[in-house]
Design a protein around this motif. Structure first.
Motif, PDB file in Angstrom:
ATOM      1  N   UNK A 290       0.774  -1.196   0.148  1.00 54.65           N
ATOM      2  CA  UNK A 290      -0.088   0.028   0.279  1.00 54.65           C
ATOM      3  C   UNK A 290       0.786   1.126   0.085  1.00 54.65           C
ATOM      4  N   UNK A 291       2.078   1.056   0.783  1.00 59.90           N
ATOM      5  CA  UNK A 291       2.936   2.344   0.629  1.00 59.90           C
ATOM      6  C   UNK A 291       3.639   2.927  -0.639  1.00 59.90           C
ATOM      7  N   UNK A 292       4.056   1.549  -1.404  1.00 57.44           N
ATOM      8  CA  UNK A 292       4.496   1.617  -2.539  1.00 57.44           C
ATOM      9  C   UNK A 292       3.475   1.972  -3.703  1.00 57.44           C
ATOM     10  N   UNK A 293       2.344   1.794  -3.454  1.00 56.50           N
ATOM     11  CA  UNK A 293       1.186   1.878  -4.471  1.00 56.50           C
ATOM     12  C   UNK A 293       1.008   3.398  -4.435  1.00 56.50           C
ATOM     13  N   UNK A 294       0.756   4.022  -2.918  1.00 49.28           N
ATOM     14  CA  UNK A 294       0.447   5.628  -2.697  1.00 49.28           C
ATOM     15  C   UNK A 294       1.551   6.346  -3.350  1.00 49.28           C
ATOM     16  N   UNK A 295       3.090   5.841  -3.230  1.00 45.53           N
ATOM     17  CA  UNK A 295       4.052   6.634  -3.851  1.00 45.53           C
ATOM     18  C   UNK A 295       4.072   6.777  -5.280  1.00 45.53           C
ATOM     19  N   UNK A 296       3.553   5.536  -5.810  1.00 46.61           N
ATOM     20  CA  UNK A 296       3.457   5.415  -7.328  1.00 46.61           C
ATOM     21  C   UNK A 296       2.395   6.079  -7.691  1.00 46.61           C
ATOM     22  N   UNK A 297       1.261   6.358  -7.343  1.00 49.55           N
ATOM     23  CA  UNK A 297       0.182   6.975  -7.805  1.00 49.55           C
ATOM     24  C   UNK A 297       0.370   8.732  -7.623  1.00 49.55           C
ATOM     25  N   UNK A 298       1.205   8.735  -6.504  1.00 44.52           N
ATOM     26  CA  UNK A 298       1.573  10.163  -6.674  1.00 44.52           C
ATOM     27  C   UNK A 298       2.666  10.677  -7.737  1.00 44.52           C
ATOM     28  N   UNK A 299       3.320   9.795  -8.191  1.00 45.82           N
ATOM     29  CA  UNK A 299       4.451   9.955  -9.156  1.00 45.82           C
ATOM     30  C   UNK A 299       3.553  10.212 -10.374  1.00 45.82           C
ATOM     31  N   UNK A 300       2.397   9.200 -10.698  1.00 47.64           N
ATOM     32  CA  UNK A 300       1.674   9.480 -11.716  1.00 47.64           C
ATOM     33  C   UNK A 300       0.886  10.742 -11.913  1.00 47.64           C
ATOM     34  N   UNK A 301       0.341  11.174 -10.738  1.00 44.59           N
ATOM     35  CA  UNK A 301      -0.399  12.375 -10.498  1.00 44.59           C
ATOM     36  C   UNK A 301       0.328  13.538 -10.904  1.00 44.59           C
ATOM     37  N   UNK A 302       1.844  13.618 -10.556  1.00 41.08           N
ATOM     38  CA  UNK A 302       2.573  14.545 -10.753  1.00 41.08           C
ATOM     39  C   UNK A 302       3.329  14.611 -11.987  1.00 41.08           C
ATOM     40  N   UNK A 303       2.800  13.523 -13.009  1.00 41.71           N
ATOM     41  CA  UNK A 303       3.331  13.461 -14.119  1.00 41.71           C
ATOM     42  C   UNK A 303       5.124  13.122 -14.214  1.00 41.71           C
ATOM     43  N   UNK A 304       5.307  12.637 -13.003  1.00 34.83           N
ATOM     44  CA  UNK A 304       6.874  12.249 -13.309  1.00 34.83           C
ATOM     45  C   UNK A 304       6.988  10.718 -13.879  1.00 34.83           C
ATOM     46  N   UNK A 305       6.152   9.968 -13.864  1.00 34.94           N
ATOM     47  CA  UNK A 305       6.027   8.570 -14.527  1.00 34.94           C
ATOM     48  C   UNK A 305       4.862   8.466 -15.279  1.00 34.94           C
ATOM     49  N   UNK A 306       4.665   7.549 -16.042  1.00 33.44           N
ATOM     50  CA  UNK A 306       3.425   7.578 -16.916  1.00 33.44           C
ATOM     51  C   UNK A 306       2.870   6.069 -16.317  1.00 33.44           C
ATOM     52  N   UNK A 307       1.656   5.938 -16.505  1.00 29.87           N
ATOM     53  CA  UNK A 307       0.888   4.885 -16.031  1.00 29.87           C
ATOM     54  C   UNK A 307       1.137   3.556 -16.972  1.00 29.87           C
ATOM     55  N   UNK A 308       1.551   3.713 -18.014  1.00 27.48           N
ATOM     56  CA  UNK A 308       1.713   2.639 -18.946  1.00 27.48           C
ATOM     57  C   UNK A 308       2.497   1.268 -18.521  1.00 27.48           C
ATOM     58  N   UNK A 309       3.573   1.775 -18.083  1.00 28.85           N
ATOM     59  CA  UNK A 309       4.587   0.148 -17.483  1.00 28.85           C
ATOM     60  C   UNK A 309       4.118  -0.346 -16.350  1.00 28.85           C
ATOM     61  N   UNK A 310       3.555   0.480 -14.974  1.00 28.63           N
ATOM     62  CA  UNK A 310       3.076  -0.282 -13.982  1.00 28.63           C
ATOM     63  C   UNK A 310       1.782  -0.683 -14.306  1.00 28.63           C
TER      64      UNK A 310
END
Length: 335
Positions: free
Chosen positions: A206-226
């Motif tokens: 859950x902690x990693x998921x929250x961090x990943x969603x934060x990066x997607x929201x900030x447009x630092x990573x794309x959703x495609x690979x995850x």
């Protein structure tokens, strides 16, 4: 003549787009996104987790500065990339890893995984994963001895207690009993929050998921690979689970256990070693997910995330070569 001089254009190579984003800013936000998972690791594994994180990060910074100085490059440790590499490696290590293992691994990540290729932006493999696989091959006992999670401040008398990771337990049950055995009774809540054995930064889904969603929201990573990475693991593991639930663990177990969340959001999405197009990212994520679940289901090693990402890093140039966006104004042959 003076008017011509005033109208003279300056031509430079592309890209010409300007952005407020900097390397330092990107690294800061990725590190920030990792803090919840690192915090959970510190809570469950105590001061040993802090020791591993600090050793890895400090060694990475020193190694980067020394290598850049030795190779005549600008010393740029302030950009935060060495800190991120050290932190990612630490999160891929057991909290009881000996100090020398951490130091060797962190130095290897910077020197061999990054600087020998030319530094930031030129490495073809994820440096932290290069070091992790090197350590697994070189010192398998130290890399697979996992302390049991216990809340901070309650570890004084039980630091030596170790146990298997969920994926390790699954592999052992299959070898001994030819069925998933005790794995069927593992609490999904424990897997989600991180109350299980494993590397200090990968246990809390859950902690990693929250961090990943934060990066997607900030447009630092794309959703495609995850999405393609995790989705492939869910679909394939789900199919095998439907076929024989006594031998194959369910998709929720495979999603929440091991390094899948850490790898999908923070390792596979590395800008340098992953494809640049959306379709290429989907293919990359699919390949990572396929290799991961094949290793987990049929390989001798319990986990496959690190190997999957490194193997797909090798394929990234081919993906970028054959999966290209259509250029503006381009006319296809025969059109």
């Amino acid at each position: 003549m003076e008017k011509l001089e005033e109208l003279r254009l300056v031509v430079s190579s592309s890209p010409h787009a300007q952005s407020e984003e900097t390397i330092e800013k990107i690294m800061f936000y990725v590190i920030l996104a990792l803090m919840p998972a690192a915090g959970v690791g510190i809570y469950f594994f105590g001061f040993n987790a802090i020791r591993v994180i600090l050793l890895s990060v400090v060694t990475a910074i020193i190694s980067e500065a020394l290598m850049q100085k030795a190779m005549g490059r600008r010393v740029a440790v302030k950009d935060g990339s060495a800190v991120l590499t050290g932190l990612l490696l630490a999160m891929n290590l057991p909290s009881n890893a000996p100090w020398w293992l951490v130091v060797i691994g962190s130095a290897f990540a910077i020197v061999i995984g990054k600087q020998v290729f030319g530094g930031l932006g030129f490495n073809i493999f994820n440096p932290a994963l290069v070091a992790r696989v090197f350590l697994i091959i070189s010192w398998p006992v130290q890399m697979t001895t996992w302390p049991r999670p216990l809340p901070l401040f309650s570890k004084a008398l039980v630091d030596a207690v170790t146990g298997a990771t969920p994926l390790g337990l699954l592999k052992a049950e299959l070898l001994l009993k030819d069925n998933i055995g005790e794995v069927a009774n593992i609490s999904m809540i424990d897997l989600i929050i991180g109350n299980v054995g494993g590397s200090l930064g990968e246990v809390s889904a859950i902690a990693l998921l929250l961090g990943g969603i934060f990066l997607i929201y900030r447009n630092y990573i794309s959703w495609h690979i995850p999405a393609s990475f995790i989705g492939t693991v869910i679909i394939i593991s789900g199919l095998f689970w439907i076929i024989d639930p006594t031998r194959y663990a369910g998709p929720l177990f495979h999603t929440m256990s091991g390094g899948l969340m850490l790898g999908a959001f923070f390792m596979a999405t590395d800008y340098v070693t992953s494809p640049i197009t959306s379709r290429g990212m989907l293919i990359f994520g699919f390949g990572c997910g396929l290799i991961t679940i094949l290793i987990r289901l049929f390989g001798t090693y319990p986990e496959g995330v690190s190997f999957a990402i490194l193997l797909m890093n090798m394929v990234t140039p081919l993906i970028d070569k054959y999966i290209k966006p259509t250029l503006f104004g381009e006319v296809k042959e025969g059109a």
